[in-house]
Design an enzyme around this catalytic site. Sequence first.
Site, short mmCIF file in Angstrom:
data_model
loop_
_atom_site.label_atom_id
_atom_site.label_comp_id
_atom_site.label_asym_id
_atom_site.label_seq_id
_atom_site.Cartn_x
_atom_site.Cartn_y
_atom_site.Cartn_z
N ARG A 2 0.84 -1.41 0.01
CA ARG A 2 0.03 0.09 0.03
C ARG A 2 0.75 1.30 -0.05
O ARG A 2 0.48 2.42 0.43
CB ARG A 2 -1.08 0.01 1.20
CG ARG A 2 -1.97 -1.03 0.96
CD ARG A 2 -3.23 -0.80 2.02
NE ARG A 2 -4.05 -2.01 1.82
CZ ARG A 2 -4.42 -3.03 2.52
NH1 ARG A 2 -3.24 -3.13 3.58
NH2 ARG A 2 -5.31 -3.81 2.50
N HIS A 5 9.02 9.26 -27.25
CA HIS A 5 7.96 10.14 -26.65
C HIS A 5 8.40 11.73 -26.85
O HIS A 5 7.65 12.60 -27.13
CB HIS A 5 7.91 10.08 -25.22
CG HIS A 5 7.32 10.87 -24.60
ND1 HIS A 5 5.82 10.89 -24.56
CD2 HIS A 5 7.47 11.72 -23.50
CE1 HIS A 5 5.31 11.88 -23.52
NE2 HIS A 5 6.37 12.60 -22.82
N ARG A 30 -1.43 22.66 -13.34
CA ARG A 30 -0.31 21.52 -13.74
C ARG A 30 -0.56 21.02 -15.10
O ARG A 30 0.07 20.36 -15.90
CB ARG A 30 -0.36 20.23 -12.78
CG ARG A 30 0.29 19.19 -13.23
CD ARG A 30 0.98 18.29 -12.09
NE ARG A 30 1.79 17.33 -12.48
CZ ARG A 30 2.46 16.60 -11.64
NH1 ARG A 30 2.33 16.75 -10.33
NH2 ARG A 30 3.39 15.55 -12.10
N HIS A 82 0.76 12.14 -27.98
CA HIS A 82 0.41 10.89 -27.48
C HIS A 82 -0.32 10.28 -28.58
O HIS A 82 -0.41 8.81 -28.80
CB HIS A 82 -0.45 10.74 -26.41
CG HIS A 82 0.38 11.09 -25.22
ND1 HIS A 82 -0.20 11.30 -23.79
CD2 HIS A 82 1.71 11.08 -24.86
CE1 HIS A 82 0.76 11.56 -22.94
NE2 HIS A 82 1.90 11.34 -23.57
N LYS A 101 9.10 23.32 -13.48
CA LYS A 101 8.08 22.13 -13.21
C LYS A 101 7.84 22.29 -11.56
O LYS A 101 6.75 21.97 -11.26
CB LYS A 101 8.67 20.75 -13.57
CG LYS A 101 7.60 19.90 -13.38
CD LYS A 101 7.92 18.57 -14.02
CE LYS A 101 6.53 17.32 -14.03
NZ LYS A 101 6.77 16.19 -14.61
N HIS A 127 1.34 17.26 -25.81
CA HIS A 127 1.47 15.88 -25.40
C HIS A 127 0.08 15.12 -25.98
O HIS A 127 0.11 13.92 -26.36
CB HIS A 127 1.26 15.58 -23.82
CG HIS A 127 2.52 15.70 -23.20
ND1 HIS A 127 3.33 16.94 -23.45
CD2 HIS A 127 3.32 14.80 -22.26
CE1 HIS A 127 4.72 16.58 -22.71
NE2 HIS A 127 4.65 15.41 -22.12
N LYS A 136 4.17 11.72 -11.03
CA LYS A 136 3.24 11.01 -11.96
C LYS A 136 3.94 9.67 -12.18
O LYS A 136 5.29 9.54 -12.77
CB LYS A 136 3.01 11.66 -13.21
CG LYS A 136 1.98 12.77 -12.89
CD LYS A 136 1.66 13.34 -14.42
CE LYS A 136 0.63 14.49 -14.31
NZ LYS A 136 0.09 14.86 -15.66
N GLU A 160 11.36 18.48 -24.00
CA GLU A 160 10.57 18.96 -22.68
C GLU A 160 11.38 20.08 -22.05
O GLU A 160 10.84 20.96 -21.42
CB GLU A 160 10.62 17.74 -21.86
CG GLU A 160 10.02 16.65 -22.02
CD GLU A 160 8.51 16.77 -21.95
OE1 GLU A 160 7.97 17.53 -21.75
OE2 GLU A 160 7.78 15.40 -22.30
N ASN A 165 1.32 19.63 -19.87
CA ASN A 165 1.02 18.57 -21.09
C ASN A 165 0.91 19.25 -22.54
O ASN A 165 0.77 18.64 -23.48
CB ASN A 165 -0.46 18.02 -20.98
CG ASN A 165 -0.55 17.38 -19.77
OD1 ASN A 165 0.42 16.47 -19.29
ND2 ASN A 165 -1.69 17.28 -18.89
N GLU A 223 -3.32 17.94 -10.47
CA GLU A 223 -3.66 18.45 -11.66
C GLU A 223 -5.42 18.52 -11.58
O GLU A 223 -6.14 18.10 -12.58
CB GLU A 223 -3.45 17.33 -12.93
CG GLU A 223 -3.41 18.03 -14.31
CD GLU A 223 -3.08 16.87 -15.46
OE1 GLU A 223 -3.60 16.91 -16.34
OE2 GLU A 223 -1.79 16.82 -15.12
#
Length: 369
Positions: free
Chosen positions: A121, A267, A242, A253, A227, A249, A143, A185, A246, A237
């Site tokens: 957990r 990427h 935040r 993506h 960042k 992206h 993330k 980036e 992206n 987010e």
Amino acid sequence: MAVIPVAIAGAPYEVRIEAGVLARAGEHCRPFLRKDRVAIVTDEHVAAEWRETVTASFDSVGVRSEWLVLPAGESTKSWEHLARLVDWLLEQEVERKDRIVALGGGVIGDLTGFAASIVKRGCGFIQIPTTLLAQVDSSVGGKTAINTPAGKNLVGAFHQPALVLADPLALDTLPLRDVRAGYAEVVKYGLIDDAPFFEWCEANGAKLLAGDLAARETAIAHSVAAKARIVAADEKEIAGIRALLNLGHTFGHALEAETGFTDRLHHGEGVALGMVLAARFSARQGLMSRQDAERVARHVEAVGLPATLRELGLSCDGRRLADHMLHDKKMDAGTLPFLLMRGIGQTFLAKDVDLTEVAAFLDEELART
């Protein structure tokens, strides 16, 4: 050494940036470890370059390192390798207050961070990113995720590291293509809300890619600080702040999905082309000048990143690319927020974008010569 604080409420940590920090990883990590052994997760490429150095650094502070070496590449961010990693961590008798070390690029960081979030957990982990993309982006902010047949990063968790160590010298071991992909980036932070930094990129991007250590250290520290500021304001987010991270992206993506999440398109390359497409779509919508949009495209092209869809050799239409976006994890009540621009350094979240218009725009871009 540059030390950038990431002021997450309840889970603050530091990003330490210095040439040669990999050789002293054990010294930096020791205060975070409860035992005299540590579980380290990496991939085959990174192990070949850095296993001996990192093992020696932990040996020097009396910590035995146990290693799991996974295959390199995006396909490792999968259910199969997540299960393998979790089983290995349990075999290592990792406890909730232990810290796992993720040594590698974004794939290893994402996979290890997600495993850390679910083992017993939730246990701790330390990020030691070895690619430019991971150093300036994926290692910071918490993330973590794996990919599934439905899309990229659709299964994951927010799980902050306890420490991040970034060594610019690690970039010397990378193929130029990988450094370029990470540089996308870096440019992103200028386009979001820092026009002067975009100008710095225009002036210094070539030096960074050629191996200039000072340029690399400046880019990493500036990107991480940018960042950290955004993540601290909107960790999960929720507030929409935040989401600015992206930029590029959503288009990127979709391109990664169309190319099968393979080495055909890295990427960072997808993000670079995605930012060009976001700029050109913004200009098409009358939001930013065509001159600014083409300035973005010129810089992306100048550093050797893809700036047109033609370069990918796709055999699809705009509708198919737009359909990939329907699986985006940012979908909300049937609508997909887009990051668009009013100018360089003026990115905003648009919630009223019609995917039919996006498909028509992409058809135009596919036909661009």
